[in-house]
Enzyme design. Structure first.
Site, PDB file in Angstrom:
ATOM      1  N   SER A 267      24.492   8.496 -19.688  1.00 38.95           N
ATOM      2  CA  SER A 267      23.650   7.632 -20.482  1.00 38.95           C
ATOM      3  C   SER A 267      22.188   8.042 -20.508  1.00 38.95           C
ATOM      4  O   SER A 267      21.426   7.552 -21.341  1.00 38.95           O
ATOM      5  CB  SER A 267      23.756   6.201 -19.973  1.00 38.95           C
ATOM      6  OG  SER A 267      23.326   6.107 -18.626  1.00 38.95           O
TER       7      SER A 267
ATOM      8  N   LYS B  59      13.745   6.990 -17.698  1.00 38.02           N
ATOM      9  CA  LYS B  59      14.784   6.352 -18.513  1.00 38.02           C
ATOM     10  C   LYS B  59      14.373   4.909 -18.770  1.00 38.02           C
ATOM     11  O   LYS B  59      13.885   4.220 -17.845  1.00 38.02           O
ATOM     12  CB  LYS B  59      16.112   6.424 -17.746  1.00 38.02           C
ATOM     13  CG  LYS B  59      17.337   5.930 -18.480  1.00 38.02           C
ATOM     14  CD  LYS B  59      18.567   6.142 -17.600  1.00 38.02           C
ATOM     15  CE  LYS B  59      19.856   5.753 -18.273  1.00 38.02           C
ATOM     16  NZ  LYS B  59      21.026   6.034 -17.395  1.00 38.02           N
TER      17      LYS B  59
ATOM     18  N   SER C 282      25.859   9.662 -15.250  1.00 38.19           N
ATOM     19  CA  SER C 282      24.848   9.544 -16.304  1.00 38.19           C
ATOM     20  C   SER C 282      23.585  10.376 -16.108  1.00 38.19           C
ATOM     21  O   SER C 282      22.763  10.461 -17.035  1.00 38.19           O
ATOM     22  CB  SER C 282      24.466   8.079 -16.503  1.00 38.19           C
ATOM     23  OG  SER C 282      25.488   7.409 -17.199  1.00 38.19           O
TER      24      SER C 282
END
Lengths: 68, 472
Positions: free
Chosen positions: B154, B79, B178
């Site tokens: 996310s 990420k 997330s």
């Protein structure tokens, strides 16, 4: 009840410049959150210290290490 | 479709270890697939040249007899809020669009040390503060199952990438769901370890006391393998100190007869869409057939926990961003800015009240977890909404989509317990549904064993989305 004027004053104290239209958008969300937070005061936390980190220590003796 | 695209990390590792398969072949295959899957917008940065060089190095090391373990030569993505030395780390933001870290986050360094090959940096919701990955600066990331749907967030790029066969492993972060939200909405496995299990050093914070780092994979075994590589004490993150790192895969395949599992069945957890309810009940039936003893339980003070978790999240996030909120507010996307600003209007006593409530509820949760080895619920009470869709319907009630996405996952961050989502069925329009299993603190091995047993008893993890187009 918190007003947009209140939020404007708070923003100024915090050194933030937030357009009034944005404060009008934020106000109902904050109003709801403040109401929810007020209800937390009814919980039995008088003798409770803040957590800062979650520390759920669980499990029977000998099962798993202790949470940090 | 390439035969390699949907092989698990463990399957690839077996062939790489015996030199039946070159890491260079694997990485070339994945990079070509990433190139062909541009419509997903799963990556902010693809490090193709570096990945090929790392794969070549892995091939040479293994040929020389220096095999490092099951992640050696395995392609992974991170990420894009995990620091990578010399590779830009944007946090999905305009503010950090040109930020190039001078060092690796601990999790990145550990993966490098294990011989993993970095494919690139996966897309995310701006500063990880949201669940859609509909990013105003880098464009929307799309769900591989239906391109008009969100992948969740996310860690949406991570979920989309793993689901679409763009690498078997991606590292995400989870502050209020997330990792688990995109994993569930994209039909893959997402593991949020116990708070403090994996170092947060070098990972841009959203909320220090709620943030967790963990893997998204296509199998439970792969999640265990990755956790093994990234877990453990790190002097740069004091929350990780004092732990013993077990063999996370040690209990996979062991009988689970008689293991007591609580079904989160209180009013708060009972609100879900009808298609999700059907799949969840079917999943519970599977667990019962595996010999687990299932009973309805209540999460202690779920509504109050949600309020306290929201307060902590908003206050800590506003503190992280305090300076930029003053002098670079115009560079945030509208939704992120609005959430961050809410935190600036919370007082210190309100924040501390929330943290005291956390102590209270964590203690009550500990009482509950003395009676149950694990808890289960749906991961998300609905399937993936459309990009830009503001509300979803749970039963008959329309509700804010963001609130619905985080409803069943965020309370677990609040108490710091480990949790995993595994695919458990198909809801409306063929979209994936996830089963959330919550474990005892620092007892990921048992939680993984339950997840693995469920996975092996069903075929949901073998479903594949359509081939994504290059453009949309």
């Amino acid at each position: 009840m918190i007003s947009v004027d209140d939020l404007e004053r708070m923003a100024r104290l915090a050194g933030l410049s937030v357009p009034r239209a944005d404060l009008e958008h934020l106000a109902p969300h904050l109003q709801a959150l403040y109401a929810d937070l007020a209800r937390l005061m009814t919980l039995p936390i008088a003798a409770v210290e803040p957590a800062f980190r979650p520390t759920v220590v669980v499990g029977p003796p000998g099962k798993g290490p202790v949470a940090p | 479709m390439s035969a390699l695209a949907f092989a698990s990390a463990a399957e690839l590792a077996d062939r790489i270890r015996t030199r039946d398969l070159s890491p260079v072949t694997v990485v070339d295959d994945v990079l070509a697939r990433i190139e062909r899957s541009g419509a997903l917008n799963a990556f902010i940065t693809v490090t193709a040249d570096a990945a090929r060089a790392q794969a070549g190095e892995a091939e040479r090391e293994i040929a020389a007899g220096r095999y490092r373990g099951p992640l050696h030569g395995i392609p992974v993505s991170l990420k894009d809020l995990v620091d990578t030395q010399g590779i830009r780390t944007t946090c999905g933001s305009r503010i950090l669009a040109d930020h190039v870290p001078s060092g690796d986050a601990t999790v990145a360094a550990r993966l490098r040390g294990a011989g993993a090959v970095l494919l690139g940096k996966a897309a995310l919701h701006e500063f990880a503060f949201g669940v859609t990955t509909n990013n105003p600066h880098y464009g929307p990331t799309r769900n591989p199952w239906r391109l008009d749907r969100i992948p969740g967030g996310s860690s949406g790029g991570s979920g989309a990438a793993v689901a679409a066969g763009l690498g078997p492993v991606s590292i995400g972060t989870d502050t209020g769901g997330s990792i688990r939200i995109p994993a569930a909405l994209c039909g893959v496995v997402g593991l949020k370890p116990t708070y403090g299990r994996v170092s947060r050093h070098g990972v841009f914070p959203l909320s220090w006391s709620l943030d967790h780092v963990g893997p998204l994979t296509r199998t439970v075994l792969d999640a265990a393998l990755v956790l093994q590589a990234i877990a453990g004490p790190d002097p740069y993150d004091p929350s990780t100190l004092g732990q013993t790192v077990p063999d996370f895969g040690a209990d996979l395949g062991k009988p689970l007869t008689g293991v007591r599992v609580g079904i989160l069945a209180d009013e708060y957890h009972g609100e879900m869409a009808d298609d999700v309810r059907v799949q969840f009940h079917a999943a519970v039936d599977v667990l019962a057939r595996l010999g687990l003893v299932l009973e309805d339980v209540e999460f202690p003070r779920a509504g109050e926990a949600r309020t306290a978790a929201t307060t902590i999240l908003y206050a800590e996030a506003a503190s992280v961003h305090e300076r930029w909120l003053t002098d670079r507010a115009g560079e945030y996307g509208a939704d992120t800015l609005a959430l961050l600003r809410q935190g600036t209007f919370l007082t210190a006593t309100q924040y501390l009240r929330a943290q005291r409530v956390r102590t209270l509820i964590a203690d009550e949760m500990a009482q509950l977890m003395r009676r149950y080895t694990a808890l289960v619920s749906p991961t998300i009470p609905t399937v993936a909404p459309a990009i830009g869709q503001p509300t979803v319907t749970l039963g008959v009630r329309p509700t804010d989509a963001r609130g619905a996405m985080t409803r069943l996952v965020r309370l677990i961050n609040f108490v710091g317990l480990p949790a995993i989502t595994v695919p458990c069925g198909v809801g409306a329009e063929g979209l994936p549904v996830g089963l959330q299993i919550v474990g005892r603190s620092m007892d990921e091995p048992t939680m993984l064993a339950i997840a693995h047993a469920y996975e092996q008893a069903t075929a949901w993890h073998t479903r594949r989305p359509p081939e994504p187009p290059q453009r949309i």
